[in-house]
Design a protein around this motif. Structure first.
Motif, PDB file in Angstrom:
ATOM      1  N   PHE A  28       0.841   0.882   5.971  1.00  0.00           N
ATOM      2  CA  PHE A  28      -0.686   1.438   6.292  1.00  0.00           C
ATOM      3  C   PHE A  28      -0.578   2.640   7.186  1.00  0.00           C
ATOM      4  CE2 PHE A  28      -1.096  -3.378   5.601  1.00  0.00           C
ATOM      5  CZ  PHE A  28      -1.643  -3.166   4.509  1.00  0.00           C
ATOM      6  N   PRO A  29      -1.657   3.497   7.135  1.00  0.00           N
ATOM      7  CA  PRO A  29      -1.877   4.537   7.939  1.00  0.00           C
ATOM      8  C   PRO A  29      -1.512   4.232   9.604  1.00  0.00           C
ATOM      9  CG  PRO A  29      -3.643   4.515   6.378  1.00  0.00           C
ATOM     10  CD  PRO A  29      -2.852   3.191   6.189  1.00  0.00           C
ATOM     11  N   THR A  30      -0.772   5.311  10.244  1.00  0.00           N
ATOM     12  CA  THR A  30      -0.742   5.140  11.698  1.00  0.00           C
ATOM     13  C   THR A  30      -0.983   6.549  12.344  1.00  0.00           C
ATOM     14  OG1 THR A  30       0.726   4.324  13.313  1.00  0.00           O
ATOM     15  CG2 THR A  30       1.767   5.345  11.388  1.00  0.00           C
ATOM     16  N   ASP A  59       2.994   3.219   8.675  1.00  0.00           N
ATOM     17  CA  ASP A  59       3.955   2.376   9.395  1.00  0.00           C
ATOM     18  C   ASP A  59       5.095   1.633   8.367  1.00  0.00           C
ATOM     19  OD1 ASP A  59       2.555   0.365   8.186  1.00  0.00           O
ATOM     20  OD2 ASP A  59       1.307  -0.215  10.161  1.00  0.00           O
ATOM     21  N   MET A 109       4.836  -0.982   7.153  1.00  0.00           N
ATOM     22  CA  MET A 109       4.042  -2.014   6.016  1.00  0.00           C
ATOM     23  C   MET A 109       3.451  -0.938   5.122  1.00  0.00           C
ATOM     24  SD  MET A 109       4.988  -4.891   6.426  1.00  0.00           S
ATOM     25  CE  MET A 109       4.055  -5.760   5.375  1.00  0.00           C
ATOM     26  N   GLU A 143       5.445   5.145  15.699  1.00  0.00           N
ATOM     27  CA  GLU A 143       5.677   4.949  14.015  1.00  0.00           C
ATOM     28  C   GLU A 143       5.686   6.143  13.196  1.00  0.00           C
ATOM     29  OE1 GLU A 143       3.273   0.611  14.123  1.00  0.00           O
ATOM     30  OE2 GLU A 143       2.032   2.348  13.719  1.00  0.00           O
ATOM     31  N   HIS A 169       0.718  -1.398   0.006  1.00  0.00           N
ATOM     32  CA  HIS A 169       0.012  -0.013  -0.293  1.00  0.00           C
ATOM     33  C   HIS A 169       0.847   1.329  -0.057  1.00  0.00           C
ATOM     34  CE1 HIS A 169      -3.560   2.381   0.553  1.00  0.00           C
ATOM     35  NE2 HIS A 169      -3.328   2.649   1.679  1.00  0.00           N
ATOM     36  N   VAL A 170       0.557   2.279  -1.007  1.00  0.00           N
ATOM     37  CA  VAL A 170       1.453   3.496  -1.150  1.00  0.00           C
ATOM     38  C   VAL A 170       0.367   4.547  -0.529  1.00  0.00           C
ATOM     39  CG1 VAL A 170       2.330   5.047  -2.440  1.00  0.00           C
ATOM     40  CG2 VAL A 170       2.879   2.580  -2.768  1.00  0.00           C
ATOM     41  N   THR A 171       0.796   5.354   0.463  1.00  0.00           N
ATOM     42  CA  THR A 171      -0.414   6.348   0.817  1.00  0.00           C
ATOM     43  C   THR A 171       0.408   7.593   1.407  1.00  0.00           C
ATOM     44  OG1 THR A 171      -2.078   6.978   2.446  1.00  0.00           O
ATOM     45  CG2 THR A 171      -0.575   5.348   3.177  1.00  0.00           C
ATOM     46  N   LEU A 182      -0.630   9.381   3.403  1.00  0.00           N
ATOM     47  CA  LEU A 182      -0.939   9.533   5.210  1.00  0.00           C
ATOM     48  C   LEU A 182       0.350   8.888   5.517  1.00  0.00           C
ATOM     49  CD1 LEU A 182      -4.430   8.057   5.269  1.00  0.00           C
ATOM     50  CD2 LEU A 182      -3.855  10.369   5.960  1.00  0.00           C
TER      51      LEU A 182
END
Ligand SMILES: Cc1ncc(C[n+]2csc(CCOP(=O)(O)OP(=O)(O)O)c2C)c(N)n1
Ligand code: SF4
Lengths: 285, 383
Positions: free
Chosen positions: B245-247, B241, B243, B252, B234-236, B238
């Motif tokens: 993913f949004p955190t 973390d 991986m 993190e 996943h590329v974001t 936001l």
């Protein structure tokens, strides 16, 4: 294991920190289901699919599914998708956007993606409102509707997404609803499979932001509204004009088979390059 | 062994803008998306003609600069070396996506051929008005690499350098050129690609199940597989973390942000590029970049002829700011002069480093005119 459980295990990301962000009853979850069933039904490999999403509740779908996923900037999903498709035409590139994302801030990109017929599938989750930012009006909010930024009723007219996209030149234009799920699955599958730019407007209600302010207090109210409002296009066209009021046609609105821009570009390259190599098709190296 | 060097070498009588394209193609660029704007348009026009002639090459004229950088990011994620070129107003439109590229660590090159401003300003006149926009134009805290070129040959070389840094550090790199450099035609020798060291982003060596897309590594740069290669992630934009993913976890967030800065900080000696001319015994230092550095070079010769011990520090990297070199020069010189075609966007950096050690004088010009050697000479000679 039931079929559904199997699909969930195969396509959802288990390392993602669930729960998801959607409100209970939000139409976006149904779209997610439809997307997965369509991809599964078409027999696509996970690695061949790239999901590009905008910003908004709709954009969060990308994080949950086990594909190559890109959560872009607000309104710009189609521009990223265009670059990805031109760089690697083998990928099935699917852009997921809200109505605000695709037609308000991203309206320019949408008409140009349709005009240039880039081989991207656009799923626009139309809930007539900005969900994630708390219920402001969007370019599809119906005239007269109440939102956080139209406390006296929306005065501006709204876009008809189907008309707009069709006029801009998209290969395929479809409208479905999250209440009519079997049909939705068919429309989404068709849009993914076909060449060039294909858009599915999906009426996906937001009871939290839109319904609450416009006499559909619960998710159930919204779904029964969908049930009574959406009629198949063929049926809609056979109706008397006075009966069409308050009805929304769903189905197929345009279907052409023109080559996508990326295909035309590959043809150009083949004609210009003295020795076309394997890589010409875009190995994505 | 055939002599590839000879075979692939060619001489060109090229504009700075055309030399940028040569450099990009040598570096391995196969994707260009852009929107026309003076004085950068030749870069786009030459790309439009060249890219469809190379395997994998793709060119697209987008509907605006926001779209252009979006497409460039997409292409880079799909594994291409990708670039765009623009000028001030277009660069402004790119800023949000530039921030996205910093956050998601997408290698790409943006060439900004600066024009006079603010606003649509002076489309065909030289200026250096986007120096601080290049450093701070996008939102939030982030490091960035900003390079400059002062002649046609350097346009080619610094474009290659820009791609190399982008790939090595997984970051957008901005190359600033001014209109004089972009539109000067000079003879340059273009060696074959084998004459240059070319970097490519690293590819994960672990199986896909083990891959962590934003993992910290020795260099702080994580390997980057192209979309479609089996390393689904996943590329974001936001805060995410390891991986992807949004955190919202402070730990993190902190480790991501620190790594973004560290992957650049740690390699200052590699990234900060300068050229020194007659600085060994200099008592008066001139710090310049872009076409102004060429005027300064001549001014140094004029001054030396008259017995002034003057020397030039030419900045090829503007950010990270080459403070070690400026500091050294400041300790050596009783006076430093910073000529630039803006109201002091680089001299404020110089002052920050050097004003405790020596006096810093500026020459600023914002009337769309070139800074001449004699103007700089005058400042050197007026004690
Ligand atoms: C440039 C920019 N402007 C504004 C925002 C704030 N913003 C986030 S989501 C959103 C609207 C989302 O609405 P829509 O696209 O309809 O999706 P929904 O949440 O309804 O699914 C806005 C305005 C932003 N992220 N970026
Ligand atoms: S706010 Fe609306 S669109 Fe967003 S998740 Fe809730 S119901 Fe869905």
């Amino acid at each position: 294991m039931s079929d559904v459980t199997e699909l969930i295990h195969h396509y959802l990301r288990h390392n993602k920190k669930f729960p998801h962000v959607f409100c209970a009853g939000c139409g976006h979850g149904i779209v997610l289901g439809s997307l997965i069933r369509s991809i599964h039904g078409l027999g696509l490999e996970k690695d061949d699919v790239c999901i590009v999403a905008g910003i908004g509740c709709s954009g969060r779908i990308a994080a949950y599914v086990d594909f190559n996923t890109v959560h872009t900037t607000h309104g710009r999903a189609l521009t990223f998708a265009t670059g990805i498709k031109m760089a690697n035409p083998k990928l099935k590139v699917i852009a997921i956007m809200g109505d605000g994302d695709a037609f308000s801030i991203g309206g320019n990109h949408l008409i140009h993606a349709a005009r240039r017929n880039i081989g991207v599938t656009a799923l626009v989750l139309n809930n007539y409102i900005y969900g994630m930012t708390g219920g402001q009006c969007s370019a599809t909010t119906p005239q007269g509707a109440n939102t956080q930024t139209t406390p006296f009723g929306q005065m501006e007219k709204s876009f008809d997404l189907v008309d707009l996209t069709r006029a801009a030149g998209a290969n395929g234009v479809y409208r479905g609803s999250v209440f009519h799920v079997n049909m939705l699955d068919r429309l989404v599958s068709t849009a993914i499979e076909r060449p060039g730019f294909n858009l599915v407007e999906i009426i996906s209600p937001c009871h939290t932001q839109y319904g609450r302010k416009n006499k559909y207090k619960t998710a159930v109210d919204m779904y029964s509204w969908l049930k009574h409002t959406c009629v198949k296009r063929e049926k809609y066209e056979a109706m008397k004009p006075e009966d069409r009021k308050d009805k929304l046609p769903i189905g197929t609105f345009a279907e052409h088979d023109t080559k996508g821009l990326e295909e035309l570009y590959a043809d150009l390259r083949t004609s210009l390059c003295p020795q076309p190599t394997e890589a010409v098709e875009g190995s994505g190296k | 062994m055939p002599n590839h060097k000879k075979k692939n070498a060619k001489a060109l009588f090229a504009l700075g803008n055309e030399a940028v394209v040569e450099g990009a193609l040598i570096a391995g660029c196969t994707f260009y998306a852009g929107y026309p704007i003076t004085p950068s348009s030749e870069i786009m026009e030459v790309m439009a003609a060249r890219l469809p002639r190379i395997p994998d090459g793709a060119f697209i004229q987008m509907e605006d600069e926001i779209a252009s950088l979006g497409a460039v990011i997409g292409a880079s994620l799909a594994g291409r070396k990708a670039m765009t070129a623009t000028s001030g107003p277009g660069f402004s439109l790119m800023q949000e996506n530039l921030g996205f590229a910093c956050m998601t660590e997408v290698p790409l090159v943006i060439v900004n051929v600066m024009r006079g401003g603010p606003s649509t300003g002076l489309p065909t006149s030289p200026a250096q008005g986007d120096v601080q926009q290049a450093r701070w134009g996008t939102h939030g805290d982030h490091p960035i690499i900003v390079l400059s070129a002062s002649d046609v040959k350097e346009c080619m070389e610094m474009t290659i350098q820009a791609f190399n840094f982008a790939e090595k550090y997984r970051t957008p790199v901005i190359l600033l050129i001014d209109e004089i450099t972009a539109h000067t035609r000079e003879r340059i020798d273009v060696p074959g690609p084998e004459a240059f060291e070319i970097f490519n982003r690293s590819y994960p060596s672990v199986p896909p199940e083990w891959y962590k897309p934003y993992e910290d590594t020795m260099r702080g740069v994580s390997p980057m597989p192209p979309i479609g290669s089996g390393y689904r992630h996943h590329v974001t934009g936001l805060t995410h973390d390891v991986m992807g993913f949004p955190t919202q976890q402070p730990e993190e967030i902190k480790s991501l942000m620190e790594r973004l800065f560290r992957k650049i900080d740690q390699f200052f000696p590699d990234i900060m590029l300068v050229e020194e001319y007659r600085t060994e015994d200099a008592e008066i230092g001139v710090i310049a970049y872009g076409s102004v550095a060429r005027s300064a070079h001549l001014a140094i010769d004029m001054a030396r002829e008259q017995g002034y011990k003057a020397g030039l520090l030419k900045l090829k990297t503007l950010f990270p700011f080459p403070k070690t070199y400026v500091d050294k020069l400041a300790h050596r010189c009783s006076r430093i002069i910073v000529p630039e075609m803006n109201m002091g966007q680089m001299s404020r950096e110089v002052k920050r480093v050097a004003s405790k050690t020596t006096s810093v004088r500026t020459i600023n010009r914002i009337d769309g005119q070139i800074i001449t050697p004699s103007q700089i000479y005058k400042s050197i000679s007026q004690g």
